[in-house]
Design a protein around this motif. Structure first.
Motif, PDB file in Angstrom:
ATOM      1  N   GLY A  76       0.822  -1.205   0.000  1.00 13.57           N
ATOM      2  CA  GLY A  76       0.000   0.000   0.000  1.00 13.57           C
ATOM      3  C   GLY A  76       0.852   1.249   0.000  1.00 13.57           C
ATOM      4  O   GLY A  76       2.064   1.212   0.242  1.00 13.57           O
ATOM      5  N   ASN A  78       1.260   4.829   1.883  1.00 14.10           N
ATOM      6  CA  ASN A  78       0.922   5.541   3.109  1.00 14.10           C
ATOM      7  C   ASN A  78       1.018   7.052   2.900  1.00 14.10           C
ATOM      8  O   ASN A  78       1.896   7.532   2.173  1.00 14.10           O
ATOM      9  N   PHE A  87      -3.070   7.577   6.559  1.00  5.73           N
ATOM     10  CA  PHE A  87      -4.020   6.970   5.639  1.00  5.73           C
ATOM     11  C   PHE A  87      -3.270   6.063   4.673  1.00  5.73           C
ATOM     12  O   PHE A  87      -2.177   6.413   4.204  1.00  5.73           O
ATOM     13  N   THR A  88      -3.844   4.903   4.379  1.00  4.83           N
ATOM     14  CA  THR A  88      -3.228   3.941   3.461  1.00  4.83           C
ATOM     15  C   THR A  88      -4.241   3.479   2.426  1.00  4.83           C
ATOM     16  O   THR A  88      -5.390   3.170   2.765  1.00  4.83           O
ATOM     17  N   LEU A  89      -3.808   3.440   1.174  1.00  2.00           N
ATOM     18  CA  LEU A  89      -4.576   2.846   0.086  1.00  2.00           C
ATOM     19  C   LEU A  89      -3.748   1.703  -0.468  1.00  2.00           C
ATOM     20  O   LEU A  89      -2.581   1.898  -0.840  1.00  2.00           O
ATOM     21  N   TYR A 114      -8.033  -2.052  -0.332  1.00  2.00           N
ATOM     22  CA  TYR A 114      -8.417  -1.586   0.999  1.00  2.00           C
ATOM     23  C   TYR A 114      -8.040  -0.116   1.197  1.00  2.00           C
ATOM     24  O   TYR A 114      -7.091   0.394   0.605  1.00  2.00           O
ATOM     25  N   GLU A 115      -8.830   0.533   2.057  1.00  2.00           N
ATOM     26  CA  GLU A 115      -8.573   1.902   2.507  1.00  2.00           C
ATOM     27  C   GLU A 115      -8.494   1.865   4.030  1.00  2.00           C
ATOM     28  O   GLU A 115      -9.347   1.249   4.679  1.00  2.00           O
ATOM     29  N   GLN A 116      -7.505   2.552   4.588  1.00  2.00           N
ATOM     30  CA  GLN A 116      -7.236   2.405   6.020  1.00  2.00           C
ATOM     31  C   GLN A 116      -6.854   3.736   6.650  1.00  2.00           C
ATOM     32  O   GLN A 116      -6.097   4.513   6.066  1.00  2.00           O
ATOM     33  N   ARG A 133     -10.521   0.065   8.749  1.00  2.00           N
ATOM     34  CA  ARG A 133     -10.207  -0.422   7.409  1.00  2.00           C
ATOM     35  C   ARG A 133     -11.477  -0.849   6.670  1.00  2.00           C
ATOM     36  O   ARG A 133     -12.321  -1.546   7.223  1.00  2.00           O
ATOM     37  N   GLU A 135     -12.627  -2.852   3.081  1.00  2.00           N
ATOM     38  CA  GLU A 135     -12.067  -3.787   2.098  1.00  2.00           C
ATOM     39  C   GLU A 135     -13.084  -4.082   1.008  1.00  2.00           C
ATOM     40  O   GLU A 135     -14.266  -4.328   1.289  1.00  2.00           O
TER      41      GLU A 135
END
Length: 248
Positions: A76, A78, A87-89, A114-116, A133, A135
């Motif tokens: 991903g 960050n 935030f992570t994609l 996922y988006e986190q 998260r 998904e």
């Protein structure tokens, strides 16, 4: 008979019906107990003042290490919103093998976006981490001709307690606990809106500012898609966290 008495009887009847349904559902549940081992690597590598790269590999085994359970590869991008919020994609590939008393029809793949959002804070000596998260999952069962699309939401809270001083420094041990709940939603979810729960406790050691190791126990409850089979998985978890900072 007045309206009050009618409403009371309806309320009692509804409560008894719900109680009966709950008892019947619980009596129809099937428990599947497994002993697993998860051997994992996690890395969040700083590439810029705001940007970074997430890398992850999980080698999950059934019967502690003897048989295959899952292979999970996740990566991903960050982005640091603040020093305490990231935030992570990302994307993940998962290969799941048949295991347990109620195994899948065969080995099957899963592709996942996922988006986190990860938030960090402190409560006195305890370090806290909240992880939210979402998904989007594409799963192709071994007995199917096409992929099924599923949505899932996850929330984790993790606490870390230093065992030496007020803060966790290099070459010091610590305790870690977390709980994570998984909830499925969307058109293709069957009877398992509750997907799973993971409760974890571990002893850890911080080797340096870059490397940390945790050795712990994970109690995992998984509800299968049919809503009848519940896995109760006792899992040895070995986790290596190795974070590199390429901006220094």
């Amino acid at each position: 008979m007045n309206t009050k008495h009618i409403l009371c009887k309806l309320a009692v009847g509804l409560s008894l019906a719900l109680l009966t349904q709950t008892i019947q559902a619980q009596s129809s549940r099937i428990k599947d107990f497994n002993n697993n081992g998860w051997y994992m690597y996690f890395g969040d590598h700083k590439l810029h003042s705001k940007w970074g790269l997430h890398t992850e590999l999980q080698w999950r085994r059934h019967n502690l290490i003897k048989d295959p359970q899952q292979l999970l590869i996740r990566t991903g991008i960050n982005y640091d919103l603040t020093p305490a919020a990231m935030f992570t994609l990302g994307y993940g590939f998962i290969e799941t093998h048949p295991y347990g008393d109620f195994p899948a029809a065969g080995t099957f793949p899963e592709h996942r976006i996922y988006e986190q959002l990860q938030l960090k804070s402190n409560l006195d000596r305890v370090g806290l981490m909240h992880r939210y998260r979402l998904e989007q999952r594409w799963i192709k069962p071994a007995d199917a001709d096409s992929y099924t699309y599923l949505n899932r939401a996850r929330y984790m809270i993790k606490a870390t307690l230093p065992l030496v001083g007020p803060t966790l420094e290099a070459k010091e041990p610590f305790l870690a606990v977390y709980d994570e709940v998984f909830v499925g939603f969307g058109n293709n979810i069957q009877r398992n809106i509750f997907d799973q729960n993971r409760a974890y406790a571990a002893l850890g050691y911080k080797f340096s500012n870059a490397a940390t190791l945790e050795l712990g126990y994970l109690n995992q409850i998984v509800q299968k898609a049919n809503g009848v089979v519940f896995e109760h998985n006792h899992t040895l978890q070995v986790s290596l966290f190795y974070h590199l900072n390429f901006t220094e």
